[in-house]
Design an enzyme around this catalytic site. Structure first.
Site, PDB file in Angstrom:
ATOM      1  N   ARG A   4     -59.631 -49.580  62.436  1.00 14.13           N
ATOM      2  CA  ARG A   4     -59.465 -48.143  62.166  1.00 14.13           C
ATOM      3  C   ARG A   4     -60.568 -47.632  61.250  1.00 14.13           C
ATOM      4  O   ARG A   4     -61.066 -46.527  61.405  1.00 14.13           O
ATOM      5  CB  ARG A   4     -58.114 -47.864  61.500  1.00 14.13           C
ATOM      6  CG  ARG A   4     -56.965 -47.869  62.458  1.00 14.13           C
ATOM      7  CD  ARG A   4     -55.684 -48.118  61.720  1.00 14.13           C
ATOM      8  NE  ARG A   4     -55.043 -46.888  61.279  1.00 14.13           N
ATOM      9  CZ  ARG A   4     -53.999 -46.862  60.481  1.00 14.13           C
ATOM     10  NH1 ARG A   4     -53.480 -47.975  60.030  1.00 14.13           N
ATOM     11  NH2 ARG A   4     -53.453 -45.730  60.133  1.00 14.13           N
ATOM     12  N   LYS A  55     -52.840 -39.430  52.513  1.00 15.60           N
ATOM     13  CA  LYS A  55     -52.686 -38.169  53.246  1.00 15.60           C
ATOM     14  C   LYS A  55     -51.237 -37.879  53.633  1.00 15.60           C
ATOM     15  O   LYS A  55     -50.750 -36.781  53.411  1.00 15.60           O
ATOM     16  CB  LYS A  55     -53.472 -38.268  54.561  1.00 15.60           C
ATOM     17  CG  LYS A  55     -54.735 -37.519  54.602  1.00 15.60           C
ATOM     18  CD  LYS A  55     -55.371 -37.455  55.974  1.00 15.60           C
ATOM     19  CE  LYS A  55     -55.012 -38.376  57.017  1.00 15.60           C
ATOM     20  NZ  LYS A  55     -55.236 -39.563  57.474  1.00 15.60           N
ATOM     21  N   ARG A  74     -48.221 -51.096  52.942  1.00 18.04           N
ATOM     22  CA  ARG A  74     -47.391 -49.909  53.229  1.00 18.04           C
ATOM     23  C   ARG A  74     -46.186 -50.272  54.095  1.00 18.04           C
ATOM     24  O   ARG A  74     -46.279 -51.065  55.022  1.00 18.04           O
ATOM     25  CB  ARG A  74     -48.253 -48.883  53.961  1.00 18.04           C
ATOM     26  CG  ARG A  74     -47.491 -47.660  54.422  1.00 18.04           C
ATOM     27  CD  ARG A  74     -48.401 -46.507  54.684  1.00 18.04           C
ATOM     28  NE  ARG A  74     -49.333 -46.737  55.774  1.00 18.04           N
ATOM     29  CZ  ARG A  74     -50.329 -45.892  56.070  1.00 18.04           C
ATOM     30  NH1 ARG A  74     -50.515 -44.799  55.351  1.00 18.04           N
ATOM     31  NH2 ARG A  74     -51.140 -46.141  57.075  1.00 18.04           N
ATOM     32  N   ARG A  96     -59.619 -35.579  63.881  1.00 18.27           N
ATOM     33  CA  ARG A  96     -60.158 -36.882  63.463  1.00 18.27           C
ATOM     34  C   ARG A  96     -61.600 -37.058  63.954  1.00 18.27           C
ATOM     35  O   ARG A  96     -62.251 -38.002  63.546  1.00 18.27           O
ATOM     36  CB  ARG A  96     -59.365 -38.030  64.110  1.00 18.27           C
ATOM     37  CG  ARG A  96     -58.034 -38.376  63.508  1.00 18.27           C
ATOM     38  CD  ARG A  96     -58.139 -39.521  62.533  1.00 18.27           C
ATOM     39  NE  ARG A  96     -57.202 -40.620  62.629  1.00 18.27           N
ATOM     40  CZ  ARG A  96     -55.897 -40.592  62.414  1.00 18.27           C
ATOM     41  NH1 ARG A  96     -55.276 -39.489  62.183  1.00 18.27           N
ATOM     42  NH2 ARG A  96     -55.193 -41.697  62.450  1.00 18.27           N
ATOM     43  N   ARG A 137     -45.724 -50.918  59.996  1.00 22.75           N
ATOM     44  CA  ARG A 137     -46.301 -50.387  61.230  1.00 22.75           C
ATOM     45  C   ARG A 137     -47.252 -51.402  61.858  1.00 22.75           C
ATOM     46  O   ARG A 137     -48.020 -52.039  61.147  1.00 22.75           O
ATOM     47  CB  ARG A 137     -47.051 -49.076  60.940  1.00 22.75           C
ATOM     48  CG  ARG A 137     -46.172 -47.862  61.063  1.00 22.75           C
ATOM     49  CD  ARG A 137     -46.836 -46.624  60.528  1.00 22.75           C
ATOM     50  NE  ARG A 137     -48.241 -46.483  60.906  1.00 22.75           N
ATOM     51  CZ  ARG A 137     -49.016 -45.484  60.500  1.00 22.75           C
ATOM     52  NH1 ARG A 137     -48.529 -44.538  59.729  1.00 22.75           N
ATOM     53  NH2 ARG A 137     -50.274 -45.417  60.868  1.00 22.75           N
TER      54      ARG A 137
HETATM   55  P1  AMP Z   1     -51.847 -41.984  61.679  1.00 23.88           P
HETATM   56  O1  AMP Z   1     -50.359 -42.019  61.527  1.00 23.88           O
HETATM   57  O2  AMP Z   1     -52.418 -40.619  61.429  1.00 23.88           O
HETATM   58  O3  AMP Z   1     -52.551 -43.056  60.911  1.00 23.88           O
HETATM   59  O4  AMP Z   1     -52.148 -42.283  63.231  1.00 23.88           O
HETATM   60  C1  AMP Z   1     -51.754 -43.490  63.843  1.00 23.88           C
HETATM   61  C2  AMP Z   1     -52.558 -43.703  65.127  1.00 23.88           C
HETATM   62  O5  AMP Z   1     -52.331 -42.617  66.044  1.00 23.88           O
HETATM   63  C3  AMP Z   1     -54.073 -43.708  64.952  1.00 23.88           C
HETATM   64  O6  AMP Z   1     -54.547 -44.990  64.555  1.00 23.88           O
HETATM   65  C4  AMP Z   1     -54.548 -43.320  66.337  1.00 23.88           C
HETATM   66  O7  AMP Z   1     -54.423 -44.396  67.259  1.00 23.88           O
HETATM   67  C5  AMP Z   1     -53.522 -42.267  66.727  1.00 23.88           C
HETATM   68  N1  AMP Z   1     -53.945 -40.914  66.279  1.00 23.88           N
HETATM   69  C6  AMP Z   1     -53.327 -40.116  65.365  1.00 23.88           C
HETATM   70  N2  AMP Z   1     -53.981 -38.946  65.206  1.00 23.88           N
HETATM   71  C7  AMP Z   1     -55.038 -39.010  66.042  1.00 23.88           C
HETATM   72  C8  AMP Z   1     -56.119 -38.128  66.328  1.00 23.88           C
HETATM   73  N3  AMP Z   1     -56.232 -36.929  65.703  1.00 23.88           N
HETATM   74  N4  AMP Z   1     -57.035 -38.513  67.250  1.00 23.88           N
HETATM   75  C9  AMP Z   1     -56.934 -39.697  67.898  1.00 23.88           C
HETATM   76  N5  AMP Z   1     -55.971 -40.589  67.654  1.00 23.88           N
HETATM   77  C10 AMP Z   1     -55.021 -40.263  66.742  1.00 23.88           C
END
Ligand code: AMP
Length: 218
Positions: A173, A14, A127, A88, A162
């Protein structure tokens, strides 16, 4: 202005595809993960609250995330917005729908990047991302290594792994993802702009499928 949504599990590509779509169609990229990571690095109140939740791979609560997104949308954008990592949960999707209709903002494409669970873990654990938030380039130790070990090809900053890209955090996750994703898909899949693309292909091919969808309303 319209908002477009990219859906897909962690590791579906994504983030990579969003960056390319943003460049090609001149969209504004709105990644809730990036907004939250920025809050963590600036040690804001939300950042301090979100830090441990993010490191454990859990979701930050809906009201906090919705609040961040709506505040940013209310500042306005020139042109369309591409969400990456938002919504999400079903609650986020519903709240977004209400917000968009009260603000008279249109919903553009809703695209799901579908990838079988089995391929995702290896993608996520390998990653590496550029530590410079303004660059944010994404690599993979096997499928897309940087030219010089640990260093970003584009800006020369160190790459980082990360803290939520470990196998353990990934499994947590995925459990969260699976629990919230089916209701989310159910919410969108009968809407007129919903599409699904095969994400188990080379990134270039996935991008080609996405490009076919975007000119319709981008
Ligand atoms: P990502 O970079 O999109 O994988 O997001 C990293 C982390 O940020 C996720 O594992 C969540 O802890 C938090 N996060 C990001 N977007 C959301 C969302 N829409 N709702 C809740 N937590 C989020």
């Amino acid at each position: 202005m319209k908002v477009h949504i990219l859906l897909g599990p962690p590791g579906s590509g994504k983030g990579t595809q969003a960056k390319r779509l943003v460049e090609k169609f001149n969209l504004n990229h709105l990644s809730t993960g990036d907004i939250l990571r920025d809050a963590v690095s600036k040690e804001t109140e939300i950042g301090r609250m979100a830090k441990a939740i993010m490191a454990s791979g859990k979701l930050v609560d809906d009201d906090t995330v919705n609040g961040l997104v709506f505040a940013r949308l209310q500042q306005g954008f020139e042109g369309d917005v591409l969400f990456d990592g938002y919504p999400r949960t079903l609650q986020q999707a519903k709240a977004l729908g209400e917000f968009l209709s009260t603000q008279m903002i249109g919903l553009g494409n809703v695209v799901n990047i579908a990838v079988p669970d089995g391929v995702l873990e290896a993608r996520v654990v390998g990653r590496r991302v550029c530590s410079n938030n303004d660059c944010g380039a994404i690599y993979h130790v096997e499928s897309k290594p940087p030219k010089q070990d640990g260093i970003c090809d584009l800006c020369g900053s160190p790459l980082k792994h990360r803290s939520d890209d470990t196998a353990e955090a990934f499994r947590s996750r995925m459990a969260d993802f699976n629990a919230s994703f089916q209701p989310l898909l159910g919410f969108y899949e009968h809407q007129p702009h919903y599409r699904s693309v095969d994400g188990n292909l080379a990134p270039e091919q996935v991008f080609e499928s996405l490009v076919q969808l975007f000119p319709e309303s981008a």
